[in-house]
Write an enzyme that holds these catalytic residues in place. Structure first.
Site, PDB file in Angstrom:
ATOM      1  N   SER A 142     -15.387  13.251  24.537  1.00  0.00           N
ATOM      2  CA  SER A 142     -15.158  14.536  23.866  1.00  0.00           C
ATOM      3  C   SER A 142     -14.630  14.366  22.450  1.00  0.00           C
ATOM      4  O   SER A 142     -14.822  15.239  21.617  1.00  0.00           O
ATOM      5  CB  SER A 142     -14.233  15.431  24.692  1.00  0.00           C
ATOM      6  OG  SER A 142     -13.035  14.778  24.985  1.00  0.00           O
ATOM      7  N   GLU A 163      -0.365   8.846  24.870  1.00  0.00           N
ATOM      8  CA  GLU A 163      -0.533   9.061  23.430  1.00  0.00           C
ATOM      9  C   GLU A 163       0.533   8.338  22.608  1.00  0.00           C
ATOM     10  O   GLU A 163       0.298   7.981  21.451  1.00  0.00           O
ATOM     11  CB  GLU A 163      -0.517  10.557  23.112  1.00  0.00           C
ATOM     12  CG  GLU A 163      -1.691  11.321  23.716  1.00  0.00           C
ATOM     13  CD  GLU A 163      -1.510  11.641  25.190  1.00  0.00           C
ATOM     14  OE1 GLU A 163      -0.366  11.561  25.680  1.00  0.00           O
ATOM     15  OE2 GLU A 163      -2.519  11.959  25.855  1.00  0.00           O
ATOM     16  N   PHE A 168      -2.079  16.637  21.798  1.00  0.00           N
ATOM     17  CA  PHE A 168      -1.349  15.478  22.348  1.00  0.00           C
ATOM     18  C   PHE A 168      -1.028  14.443  21.261  1.00  0.00           C
ATOM     19  O   PHE A 168      -0.027  13.744  21.333  1.00  0.00           O
ATOM     20  CB  PHE A 168      -2.160  14.812  23.457  1.00  0.00           C
ATOM     21  CG  PHE A 168      -2.846  15.779  24.381  1.00  0.00           C
ATOM     22  CD1 PHE A 168      -2.199  16.929  24.825  1.00  0.00           C
ATOM     23  CD2 PHE A 168      -4.148  15.558  24.808  1.00  0.00           C
ATOM     24  CE1 PHE A 168      -2.837  17.830  25.663  1.00  0.00           C
ATOM     25  CE2 PHE A 168      -4.789  16.459  25.651  1.00  0.00           C
ATOM     26  CZ  PHE A 168      -4.136  17.598  26.074  1.00  0.00           C
ATOM     27  N   HIS A 194     -10.308  18.712  18.941  1.00  0.00           N
ATOM     28  CA  HIS A 194     -10.068  19.964  19.674  1.00  0.00           C
ATOM     29  C   HIS A 194      -8.854  20.704  19.115  1.00  0.00           C
ATOM     30  O   HIS A 194      -8.024  21.229  19.845  1.00  0.00           O
ATOM     31  CB  HIS A 194      -9.860  19.692  21.168  1.00  0.00           C
ATOM     32  CG  HIS A 194     -11.131  19.341  21.888  1.00  0.00           C
ATOM     33  ND1 HIS A 194     -12.057  18.478  21.376  1.00  0.00           N
ATOM     34  CD2 HIS A 194     -11.624  19.744  23.088  1.00  0.00           C
ATOM     35  CE1 HIS A 194     -13.071  18.351  22.227  1.00  0.00           C
ATOM     36  NE2 HIS A 194     -12.836  19.114  23.268  1.00  0.00           N
ATOM     37  N   ASP A 246     -10.155  26.536  26.897  1.00  0.00           N
ATOM     38  CA  ASP A 246      -9.051  25.706  27.396  1.00  0.00           C
ATOM     39  C   ASP A 246      -7.695  26.396  27.272  1.00  0.00           C
ATOM     40  O   ASP A 246      -6.738  26.017  27.946  1.00  0.00           O
ATOM     41  CB  ASP A 246      -9.004  24.366  26.649  1.00  0.00           C
ATOM     42  CG  ASP A 246     -10.030  23.381  27.177  1.00  0.00           C
ATOM     43  OD1 ASP A 246     -10.549  23.623  28.286  1.00  0.00           O
ATOM     44  OD2 ASP A 246     -10.320  22.401  26.483  1.00  0.00           O
TER      45      ASP A 246
END
Lengths: 323, 312
Positions: free
Chosen positions: A45, A66, A91, A117, A125
């Protein structure tokens, strides 16, 4: 402007901005074998998969971690690699800001933070994944370059450009498809803003997915007898103060449009610069101290007041304040 | 960073590098000198951490004067081993050991924590040649070391090692365990962790604040080879690192049991000295503040007199 080789609005295509990053990193990796890619379990993604498939020996999967993502990258950069780290912006830098500050920015290591994103274009989401604060929190970090490309072709060029630049960099990407306004010939340089639509009455400064809405708003504003100049400013930091100053000197009124919190982002950068150098009305179009929610990008852009219509209202407000 | 780093090349030794080793007696005397200089620099600074640096003095003496392949005259030597201090608040011991090794003049130790000093309160890579990372916020060093160890493997540099010194309280941080999993996945045998197991952190003992035991089992379950070692025994630390370098299938961590405040009688085992220098406050069980430095140095000088070559 013709020298930018932009497409007319009727010829715009559609593609997610992140796709340009994926192609850019794969091409950058082919040119420079010191480039390595690290991902936190979001390979496909974030589109870092294109690099991973071509250069598996230079791809590092760190799992859903992360903090480890950027600190491992800091260590690799210390040893001469050029690490690109990818996750969702919520994140990284959302969760690991301190590690980025201490081990990348203060430590001045050449690590690229790719926040995919980001913004309302994350859509269904919902609020947890729609990172709206990233531009603000990365912009205030000394040594950090911040880039928000306007379309997938620009994301491609930005990726190649940051690969050749030694500074720690944050690159913000959007998930859902958005208009392609530029062409292969359209220039991109870190730190440069581009005049997409020339005008005299008002300066609209935008980046990311919503530059396209700013251009469309300017077209409609012309019918309202407002001749707006649209500046696309993909680099939030270092801000192209010269281009902005020249435009605002002429127009004396500003609207800033970004798909992020109004506080602290591009609007913050422009307001800070102008308040100290050329005080004029600045109206910021963005999310107003709220969290996102599930919906289509179109629904959310309308709900949070970022649509073409909202930009036009902001333009009228800014021009009215000049009088 | 140098231009040649990142490329595979033949091992090259700079002219000033020497691998001539000190005798154990000389190492112990060196550690004692380092402890005295830590007290002096903390007294001059008027702030800073005492217990951890004193407890770590033997480990840092072992590292800078025996274990590490390094060259103070060429801090960027491409083939050097790398030492990261993850618990940056213990940096007075690193600055002092580095001064004794020749990275900086010893008199500069008195600038610790002061305006425009290269010896920042927590270490900054750009401030002082020879520092490999910037640290202070806890939990990040092992990941950075893992990134370096992985890069050494990519670059086929099999003659280099990365040593990461961590505090035990620091192991509360999740980032450490992310790194522990990562190092196991990539079987980073060239990464050697050293946990300063002194059992104290700011708010009290580690087992009171956030229990770490069974610490050995934790690391083993993460896939690490674990060596328990007396961290105040220089010879034991050197031996443990030699063993760690011989483990080739997984990363190794030394759980180095140390006495916080080691060498200063009134500081030993007392967590109140974690984040405090001598000379700023009266503390129960310690001399009045204006006599703390003198008594600490007196203790250390007495110990120094007892260091002999008998056990060699």
């Amino acid at each position: 402007m013709s020298n930018l080789h932009l497409l007319d609005t009727k010829d715009w295509g559609l593609e997610p901005i992140r796709k340009g990053f994926g192609r850019g990193l794969a091409d950058a990796g082919a040119k420079n074998e010191q480039i390595v890619a690290l991902c936190a379990d979001l390979t496909s993604s974030t589109q870092i998969s294109l690099f991973a498939e071509q250069f598996p020996e230079r791809f590092v999967e760190v799992g859903i971690a992360e903090q480890n993502l950027v600190t491992v990258a800091s260590g690799m950069a210390a040893m001469g690699k050029i690490p690109f780290t990818a996750s969702y912006a919520a994140f990284s830098p959302g969760r690991n800001w301190e590690q980025i500050k201490t081990t990348v920015a203060l430590n001045n290591q050449n690590v690229k933070i790719i926040g995919a994103h980001a913004g309302l274009y994350t859509g269904p989401d919902g609020a947890t994944h729609q990172m709206l604060e990233d531009v603000a929190i990365m912009r205030v970090m000394p040594n950090m370059v911040v880039i928000v490309p306007g379309d997938s072709l620009e994301a491609y060029k930005a990726t190649l450009a940051i690969a050749n630049d030694p500074r720690p960099t944050y690159l913000r990407l959007a998930r859902d498809k958005s208009p392609i306004m530029t062409t292969d010939q359209t220039p991109f340089e870190i730190g440069k803003a581009y005049i997409y639509t020339p005008g005299h009455d008002l300066t609209i400064i935008a980046n990311g997915t919503v530059t396209s809405l700013a251009v469309q708003a300017a077209e409609s504003l012309f019918k309202d007898a407002i001749d707006a100049e649209v500046i696309h400013s993909p680099t939030v930091k270092p801000l192209d103060e010269e281009t902005i100053y020249k435009s605002v000197k002429k127009t004396r009124a500003v609207v800033v449009v970004e798909e992020a919190q109004r506080a602290g982002g591009l609007g913050g950068a422009v307001s800070e610069f102008l308040s100290e150098n050329l005080p004029v009305p600045v109206v910021r179009v963005g999310v107003r101290d709220q969290y996102g929610q599930s919906g289509t990008p179109e629904q959310l852009i309308h709900h949070y007041g970022l649509s073409k219509h909202h930009i036009m209202m902001a333009a009228h407000h800014a021009v009215d304040m000049k009088k | 960073m140098t231009a040649t780093e990142g490329k595979t090349k033949k091992f090259q030794t700079p002219r000033s590098f020497t691998d001539k080793k000190l005798s154990l007696q000389k190492l112990e005397l060196k550690a004692n000198d380092i402890r005295q200089d830590i007290i002096k620099s903390l007294e001059a600074a008027g702030s800073g951490h005492s217990a951890g640096p004193l407890g770590l003095a033997d480990i840092f003496t072992a590292l800078y004067f025996d274990i590490l392949k390094h060259d103070p005259k060429h801090p960027d030597w491409d083939d050097r081993d790398i030492l990261l201090l993850s618990n940056g608040h213990c940096v007075p011991v690193q600055y002092t050991a580095m001064a004794h090794a020749g990275y900086l003049p010893k008199k500069e130790l008195l600038t610790l924590r002061s305006y425009k000093s290269r010896l920042q309160g927590h270490p900054e890579r750009h401030a002082l040649p020879g520092l490999e990372n910037t640290s202070g916020p806890l939990g990040s060093g092992l990941s950075q070391g893992a990134g370096m160890a992985l890069t050494m493997r990519m670059n086929k540099q099999s003659h280099r090692w990365v040593y990461v010194v961590m505090g035990d309280g620091e192991l509360n941080e999740g980032n450490i365990w992310e790194a522990a999993m990562f190092a196991n996945k990539y079987k980073l045998h060239n990464l050697i962790g050293i946990v300063d197991r002194n059992n104290i952190q700011i708010d009290g003992t580690t087992e009171h604040v956030m229990p770490l035991e069974d610490l050995r089992a934790k690391w083993e379950s993460f896939g690490w080879h674990v060596v328990d070692v007396d961290g105040n025994n220089i010879e034991a630390v050197i031996d443990a690192c030699s063993m760690a370098r011989a483990i080739v299938e997984k990363p190794t961590v030394l759980i180095a049991h140390t006495i916080p405040g080691k060498g200063v009688d009134y500081m030993e085992f007392d967590h109140h000295w974690h984040g405090m220098p001598v000379g700023i406050a009266d503390v129960a069980g310690a001399p009045p503040k204006n006599q703390q430095a003198r008594e600490a140095l007196h203790d250390l000088r007495s110990l120094r007199g007892k260091i002999t070559g008998d056990h060699e």
